[in-house]
Design an enzyme around this catalytic site. Structure first.
Site, PDB file in Angstrom:
ATOM      1  N   THR A 145      -9.588 -19.101  46.544  1.00  0.00           N
ATOM      2  CA  THR A 145     -10.003 -18.076  47.499  1.00  0.00           C
ATOM      3  C   THR A 145     -11.490 -17.767  47.382  1.00  0.00           C
ATOM      4  O   THR A 145     -12.083 -17.886  46.294  1.00  0.00           O
ATOM      5  CB  THR A 145      -9.213 -16.775  47.256  1.00  0.00           C
ATOM      6  OG1 THR A 145      -9.759 -15.724  48.071  1.00  0.00           O
ATOM      7  CG2 THR A 145      -9.300 -16.332  45.808  1.00  0.00           C
ATOM      8  N   TYR A 199      -7.152  -9.798  42.387  1.00  0.00           N
ATOM      9  CA  TYR A 199      -6.736 -10.996  43.125  1.00  0.00           C
ATOM     10  C   TYR A 199      -7.728 -12.134  42.891  1.00  0.00           C
ATOM     11  O   TYR A 199      -7.355 -13.246  42.494  1.00  0.00           O
ATOM     12  CB  TYR A 199      -6.620 -10.687  44.613  1.00  0.00           C
ATOM     13  CG  TYR A 199      -6.479 -11.919  45.470  1.00  0.00           C
ATOM     14  CD1 TYR A 199      -5.407 -12.790  45.288  1.00  0.00           C
ATOM     15  CD2 TYR A 199      -7.420 -12.223  46.460  1.00  0.00           C
ATOM     16  CE1 TYR A 199      -5.279 -13.935  46.062  1.00  0.00           C
ATOM     17  CE2 TYR A 199      -7.301 -13.354  47.242  1.00  0.00           C
ATOM     18  CZ  TYR A 199      -6.233 -14.213  47.038  1.00  0.00           C
ATOM     19  OH  TYR A 199      -6.110 -15.349  47.800  1.00  0.00           O
TER      20      TYR A 199
END
Length: 330
Positions: free
Chosen positions: A117, A141
């Site tokens: 990501t 995250y």
């Protein structure tokens, strides 16, 4: 020779499964259906409901189906949720990925494609963001994914497999043939939420933060069509099978749109002026994330085919309408 797709019943994973099947690959899907949907998996794929952290199961699947490549999508992905539940994210995204990598090593898997990501960059000092910039994720995250990248890099060196980590920017849209899309009713993706608002499935859209250092004060993101992203995974798989070296690459278009701009495009394409509420910033959201995307094109020969925000929005809206009809007939 099979490809194991973890999280293949989810949004991005299901599109990878479609692309693999379209070119005749043997596909095995492993998904615990915590956020995925069994009906998103075509019957041509072998589906096993289970967890990527179940090493006995994973090693059995690798042996039984002759798995030589792994595409790992299974993860929790909601940034604000990661801030409130960091231990859950480290367990699901990092600890289970470590278990999956170990199972792949034990099973002799030669190639791994990892779903990473742009959140690993945090608040980058330059834009568009190159892969070699210093990494400084600002939420659990992003940190959970960066730890997984490190584990993958170290394990590949120690155990002789090759990998590609693809750092996604903002994924949006749906399969152009209408076979899959973002199906989670409570997903937080902007285009998904705005499409639901346009179709009357939500009371409206909330914009979180209007005081960022961006042209209109709202967050700016690089939106990549989910089918283009799935095809980037195919290009990565081909690169590895052809003996290519391990790589870490951005997946984006190199152009950003603000939340307000995306909202206006959804209103234009849908023809509906839905309510918009302004609210304070959410924790963990960087102001701007735009990919520098030249490396993936040079290394993998990947070229976007759906680099048009109105097309992305139109297909997202069509998928929402298809879901509405599906749910109404259920």
């Amino acid at each position: 020779m099979a490809v194991l797709v973890s999280g293949g019943a989810g949004y991005i994973g299901s599109h990878m499964v479609l692309e693999l099947l379209d070119r005749g690959e043997k596909v095995v899907v492993l998904d615990n259906l915590s956020t995925g949907f069994w009906w998103a998996i075509p019957p041509e794929a072998t589906f096993i409901q289970g967890d990527v952290g179940d090493q006995e199961l994973v090693e059995k699947l690798i042996a039984e189906h002759g798995v030589t490549a792994l595409a790992h999508f299974a993860a929790r992905i909601v940034v604000p949720e990661s801030v409130s539940d960091p231990l859950g994210y480290y367990f699901n995204n990092t600890v289970k990925t470590r278990a999956l990598i170990e199972s792949a090593v034990r099973g002799g898997v030669k190639h791994v494609i990892f779903s990473s990501t742009a959140a690993v960059y945090g608040e980058p000092a330059v834009s568009p963001v190159p892969e070699e910039i210093a990494l400084n994720p600002i939420n659990p995250y992003g940190r959970s994914k960066l730890m997984s990248e490190w584990m993958l890099q170290d394990a590949a060196k120690a155990h002789g497999f090759s990998y590609i980590a693809l750092r996604y920017f903002n994924v949006a849209g749906a399969d152009p043939k209408g076979r899959s899309g973002q199906s989670s009713p409570n997903a937080t993706h902007l285009i998904k939420v705005a499409s639901q608002a346009a179709l009357g499935q939500r009371d409206g859209l909330t914009i979180f933060g209007t005081d960022y250092a961006t042209p209109d004060g709202t967050c700016v993101r690089d939106y990549i069509h989910v089918t283009d992203l799935a095809r980037a995974h195919l290009a990565a798989l081909d690169h590895l099978r052809d003996g290519g070296t391990s790589l870490t690459l951005n997946c984006g278009y190199g152009r950003g749109y603000s939340v307000k701009e995306v909202t206006e495009v959804v209103k234009k394409v849908s023809g509906i002026d839905f309510p918009v509420t302004l609210a304070a910033r959410r924790p963990g959201d960087p102001a701007s994330l735009i990919a520098r995307a030249d490396r993936i094109q040079a290394e993998l020969g990947w070229r976007p085919q759906h680099d048009d925000l109105e097309e992305i929005v139109g297909q997202a809206l069509a998928w929402e309408e298809k879901l509405r009809m599906k749910n109404a007939s259920a």
